[in-house]
Design a protein around this motif. Structure first.
Motif, PDB file in Angstrom:
ATOM      1  N   ALA A   1     -11.956  -5.795 -23.510  1.00 22.88           N
ATOM      2  CA  ALA A   1     -11.093  -5.762 -24.291  1.00 22.88           C
ATOM      3  C   ALA A   1      -9.983  -4.424 -23.873  1.00 22.88           C
ATOM      4  CB  ALA A   1     -10.559  -7.160 -25.528  1.00 22.88           C
ATOM      5  N   ALA A   2     -10.476  -3.360 -24.439  1.00 22.34           N
ATOM      6  CA  ALA A   2      -9.775  -2.719 -24.718  1.00 22.34           C
ATOM      7  C   ALA A   2      -9.363  -1.960 -23.101  1.00 22.34           C
ATOM      8  CB  ALA A   2     -10.602  -1.771 -25.876  1.00 22.34           C
TER       9      ALA A   2
ATOM     10  N   ASN B   1       3.682   2.812 -19.842  1.00 21.66           N
ATOM     11  CA  ASN B   1       3.091   3.817 -20.761  1.00 21.66           C
ATOM     12  C   ASN B   1       3.049   4.851 -20.691  1.00 21.66           C
ATOM     13  OD1 ASN B   1       2.585   2.258 -23.410  1.00 21.66           O
ATOM     14  ND2 ASN B   1       0.265   1.426 -23.135  1.00 21.66           N
TER      15      ASN B   1
ATOM     16  N   THR C   1     -16.476  -2.816 -24.641  1.00 20.53           N
ATOM     17  CA  THR C   1     -15.462  -2.892 -25.417  1.00 20.53           C
ATOM     18  C   THR C   1     -14.619  -3.661 -23.698  1.00 20.53           C
ATOM     19  OG1 THR C   1     -14.419  -0.505 -24.757  1.00 20.53           O
ATOM     20  CG2 THR C   1     -15.435  -1.043 -26.247  1.00 20.53           C
TER      21      THR C   1
ATOM     22  N   TYR D   1      -7.028  -4.904 -13.623  1.00 17.88           N
ATOM     23  CA  TYR D   1      -5.463  -5.428 -14.458  1.00 17.88           C
ATOM     24  C   TYR D   1      -4.300  -4.387 -14.347  1.00 17.88           C
ATOM     25  CZ  TYR D   1      -9.150  -7.794 -16.976  1.00 17.88           C
ATOM     26  OH  TYR D   1      -9.619  -9.346 -17.261  1.00 17.88           O
ATOM     27  N   THR D   2      -4.697  -3.219 -12.859  1.00 17.17           N
ATOM     28  CA  THR D   2      -3.271  -2.715 -13.181  1.00 17.17           C
ATOM     29  C   THR D   2      -3.439  -2.189 -11.015  1.00 17.17           C
ATOM     30  OG1 THR D   2      -2.918  -0.230 -13.277  1.00 17.17           O
ATOM     31  CG2 THR D   2      -4.788  -0.542 -12.823  1.00 17.17           C
TER      32      THR D   2
ATOM     33  N   SER E   1      -3.639  -3.349 -17.736  1.00 13.28           N
ATOM     34  CA  SER E   1      -2.547  -3.460 -18.068  1.00 13.28           C
ATOM     35  C   SER E   1      -1.279  -2.823 -18.616  1.00 13.28           C
ATOM     36  CB  SER E   1      -2.379  -4.447 -18.823  1.00 13.28           C
ATOM     37  OG  SER E   1      -3.514  -5.785 -18.393  1.00 13.28           O
ATOM     38  N   HIS E   2      -1.831  -2.448 -19.482  1.00 14.67           N
ATOM     39  CA  HIS E   2      -0.489  -1.464 -20.060  1.00 14.67           C
ATOM     40  C   HIS E   2      -0.170   0.129 -19.902  1.00 14.67           C
ATOM     41  CE1 HIS E   2      -0.818  -4.899 -22.431  1.00 14.67           C
ATOM     42  NE2 HIS E   2       0.534  -4.721 -22.360  1.00 14.67           N
TER      43      HIS E   2
ATOM     44  N   GLU F   1      -9.357  -3.339 -20.496  1.00 15.00           N
ATOM     45  CA  GLU F   1      -8.272  -4.881 -19.540  1.00 15.00           C
ATOM     46  C   GLU F   1      -7.020  -4.238 -20.836  1.00 15.00           C
ATOM     47  OE1 GLU F   1      -6.326  -8.994 -19.984  1.00 15.00           O
ATOM     48  OE2 GLU F   1      -8.558  -8.671 -20.938  1.00 15.00           O
ATOM     49  N   ASP F   2      -6.000  -4.074 -21.431  1.00 17.92           N
ATOM     50  CA  ASP F   2      -4.775  -3.487 -22.380  1.00 17.92           C
ATOM     51  C   ASP F   2      -5.069  -2.872 -22.215  1.00 17.92           C
ATOM     52  OD1 ASP F   2      -3.224  -4.658 -25.007  1.00 17.92           O
ATOM     53  OD2 ASP F   2      -4.832  -2.670 -25.615  1.00 17.92           O
ATOM     54  N   PHE F   3      -6.053  -1.451 -22.137  1.00 16.75           N
ATOM     55  CA  PHE F   3      -5.458   0.108 -21.218  1.00 16.75           C
ATOM     56  C   PHE F   3      -4.366   0.057 -19.330  1.00 16.75           C
ATOM     57  CE2 PHE F   3      -5.648   3.680 -19.473  1.00 16.75           C
ATOM     58  CZ  PHE F   3      -5.141   4.867 -20.470  1.00 16.75           C
TER      59      PHE F   3
END
Length: 164
Positions: A44-45, A56, A42, A78-79, A51-52, A47-49
């Motif tokens: 993409a998940a 959050n 996963t 990504y962070t 990145s945000h 990266e999304d987690f």
């Protein structure tokens, strides 16, 4: 309110190894969110987690993975939050493969790393990071370390009464 800590596992098979981490975070009153996100299955998940994560409310990410163990590095890419890797013991190399995957990160993408299956230390390290801007958490860590020292001193006192 203190920043949260993310505890991310590459597989639910890592959960038993990570339970001490969650327990230790809670003992310090640190809110945490536990997730299964795979760097490979996963991406993409992941990266999304990552990145945000900061927006959050997270202050540290703990990433546990075995074998190829790319999860911590992928999240770190990504962070700008600190990422702590927990290498999981594996059947083939006893976790050395996981450890090397985490500590051999390229320049510019650091991952802090604890011992193989060292989830309790990952929680303590994340608490120390968060305590840099949280005086009550810093005090709790001082109390924790004092209690450990008292425990060792008590064991030493008992040992001194032994006849060898």
């Amino acid at each position: 309110m203190s920043k949260k800590v993310a505890v991310i596992m590459g597989s639910d098979s890592d959960l038993e190894t990570m339970r001490p981490c969650v327990k230790r975070l809670k003992s310090f009153g640190i809110p945490c969110e536990v997730r299964v996100i795979s760097a490979h299955r996963t991406p993409a998940a992941a990266e999304d987690f990552a990145s945000h994560a900061e927006e959050n409310g997270f202050g540290v990410i703990i990433a546990a993975a075995g074998k190829a163990a790319h999860l911590a590095g992928v999240l770190a890419a990504y962070t700008t939050l600190p990422v702590i890797g927990v290498p999981i013991k594996t059947s083939m190399m006893g976790g050395l493969d996981s450890l090397l995957s985490m500590v051999q990160m390229p320049k510019g993408i650091p991952v802090a790393c604890v011992a193989v299956d060292g989830s309790d230390n990952a929680a303590i390290l994340s608490a120390q990071m968060l305590a840099l801007s949280d005086a009550s958490l810093a005090a709790a860590l001082k109390d924790f370390k004092a209690a450990m020292a008292d425990e060792v001193a008590e064991k030493d006192r008992k040992l001194q009464t032994e006849t060898f």
